[in-house]
Write an enzyme that holds these catalytic residues in place. Structure first.
Site, short mmCIF file in Angstrom:
data_model
loop_
_atom_site.label_atom_id
_atom_site.label_comp_id
_atom_site.label_asym_id
_atom_site.label_seq_id
_atom_site.Cartn_x
_atom_site.Cartn_y
_atom_site.Cartn_z
N GLY A 250 39.17 -29.35 -9.57
CA GLY A 250 37.86 -29.66 -9.02
C GLY A 250 37.88 -30.92 -8.16
CG ASP A 251 39.09 -34.36 -9.99
OD1 ASP A 251 37.86 -34.27 -10.20
OD2 ASP A 251 39.91 -34.56 -10.89
#
Length: 302
Positions: A250-251
Site C-alpha cells: 500500500g505504501d
C-alpha cells in the site's frame, strides 16, 4: 520537494520458519532486518523510482541509528528528530503456516521534540508534497495529524494521508490532496461491509463530501479504484503475479501514484496506473519495488 513523515519508525525483524509452536524453541530458516514504517517505505520506493525526497519523523537509540544507515544506503535523505532516551521500536514478523506480528511500542516523544518536527514542516513551501503515513505512538497526541495540517493549511502544499480510521477522518476538513484507505478500512469508517465496486465508490464519495480531494482505494488482489476531485473515477484490476510479501504494498502504491502524477504533469489516470503497478511490484517481490519491476507491470495495464 517531497517529504515523508513516519511518527513511529521501526526495525522490522522478519523471520521465516517451517513450523511455529508456541511455548517451544523455534528455529528460523530465513531472517532479515529492514527499516520499516509507512512513510519510510514511501521514501524508499520514491527513491527507487528516481525521485529524491526527505524522510522526517522521530528516531532514538541504536535502532534509530540503523534506520538512518539503511535509508542512507538506499540513497534516501533523512532529517529525523533525534530523541535523547529510549530506542526506535523493533517489530517481529514471523512467517510460518500463518503470519504473526509482534510490534514494539516506541520511545516517548516530548512536547519539545514535537515542536522540532513542526519547525521542520514550517519550512515547506508551495508546490512541495508531504506524505503523512502510519500510526502514532501512544506518547503523541491523537490530533497530531490535524495540528500539522492546520499549520500548513493554505500554503499550497500537496498533502497525502495514509492512516487508520480516526486519524484519517479527522483531517478531511483540511482537504488533503490524496487519501488512500483500503476497501476494508473504508467500510470500517462507516460501519458497513463493502462487497461491490459501486458500494466502494458510494462511500469513497462520502469521504470527498467530508473534504478529501482525491480518494485512492486499494483492494489487494482486486486492484484499485480512484475518485478524483473533478468527479472522474477509474478502476484497474491487479496485474497478474505471485504474492510474495504484502508488507509495504500500500505504501508503494502511494509512492507510485506520486511518481506518476509528477512525471505526467498531473495526469490522474497515468498516476493511478503507476500506483497500481508499483503496489503490485512490491507485493510480487521480497523487497520494495524497483523501477524495472514497476515498468514491466505497467506495460501490462496501460
Amino acid at each position: 520537494m517531497i517529504y515523508t513523515v513516519t511518527f513511529n519508525p521501526s526495525l522490522d525483524y522478519i523471520v521465516r520458519l517451517d513450523n511455529f509452536t508456541a511455548g517451544e524453541i523455534n528455529r528460523v530458516n530465513y531472517e532479515q532486518v529492514l527499516a520499516g514504517g509507512k512513510g519510510i517505505n514511501v521514501s524508499i520506493v520514491l527513491k527507487n523510482l528516481g525521485h529524491d525526497n526527505s524522510a522526517l519523523g522521530f528516531v532514538a537509540g541504536f535502532t534509530g541509528e540503523e534506520i538512518k544507515r539503511q535509508l542512507k544506503d538506499f540513497g534516501v535523505k533523512s532529517d529525523f528528530v533525534q530523541l535523547n532516551e529510549g530506542f526506535s521500536r523493533i517489530n517481529v514478523k514471523a512467517k510460518a503456516s500463518t503470519e504473526t506480528e509482534i510490534n514494539g511500542q516506541g520511545p516517548d516523544i516530548s512536547e519539545a521534540k514535537q515542536q522540532e518536527l513542526f519547525a521542520q514542516l514550517d519550512k515547506l513551501v508551495e508546490g512541495d508534497t508531504l506524505v503523512l503515513a502510519g500510526s502514532i505512538p501512544k506518547t503523541l497526541p491523537d490530533d497530531i495529524y490535524q495540528r500539522i495540517m492546520a499549520r500548513l493549511d493554505g500554503k499550497g502544499i500537496r498533502i497525502v494521508v495514509d492512516a487508520e480510521k480516526k486519524l484519517l477522518l479527522n483531517v478531511l476538513q483540511y482537504h488533503p490532496f490524496l487519501i488512500k484507505p483500503n476497501n476494508h478500512e473504508l467500510g470500517d469508517m462507516f460501519g458497513v461491509k463493502l462487497t461491490t465496486d459501486e458500494e466502494i465508490i458510494t462511500y469513497a464519495k462520502k469521504l470527498q463530501e467530508k473534504g478529501a480531494q482525491n480518494v485512492l482505494i486499494s483492494m489487494a488482489g482486486d486492484g484499485a479504484i480512484l475518485l478524483t476531485a473533478e468527479g472522474k473515477s477509474f478502476k484497474c484490476p491487479a496485474p497478474k503475479g505471485k504474492l510474495i510479501n504484502s508488507v509495504g504494498a500500500g505504501d508503494s502504491m502511494v509512492a507510485g501514484f506520486i511518481t506518476g502524477y509528477m512525471e505526467s504533469n498531473g495526469d490522474f489516470e497515468k498516476a493511478f496506473h503507476m500506483g497500481v503497478a508499483t503496489g503490485s511490484a512490491s507485493a510480487f517481490s521480497e523487497n520494495l519495488a524497483t523501477r524495472p519491476e514497476v515498468e514491466a507491470l505497467l506495460a501490462t495495464i496501460e
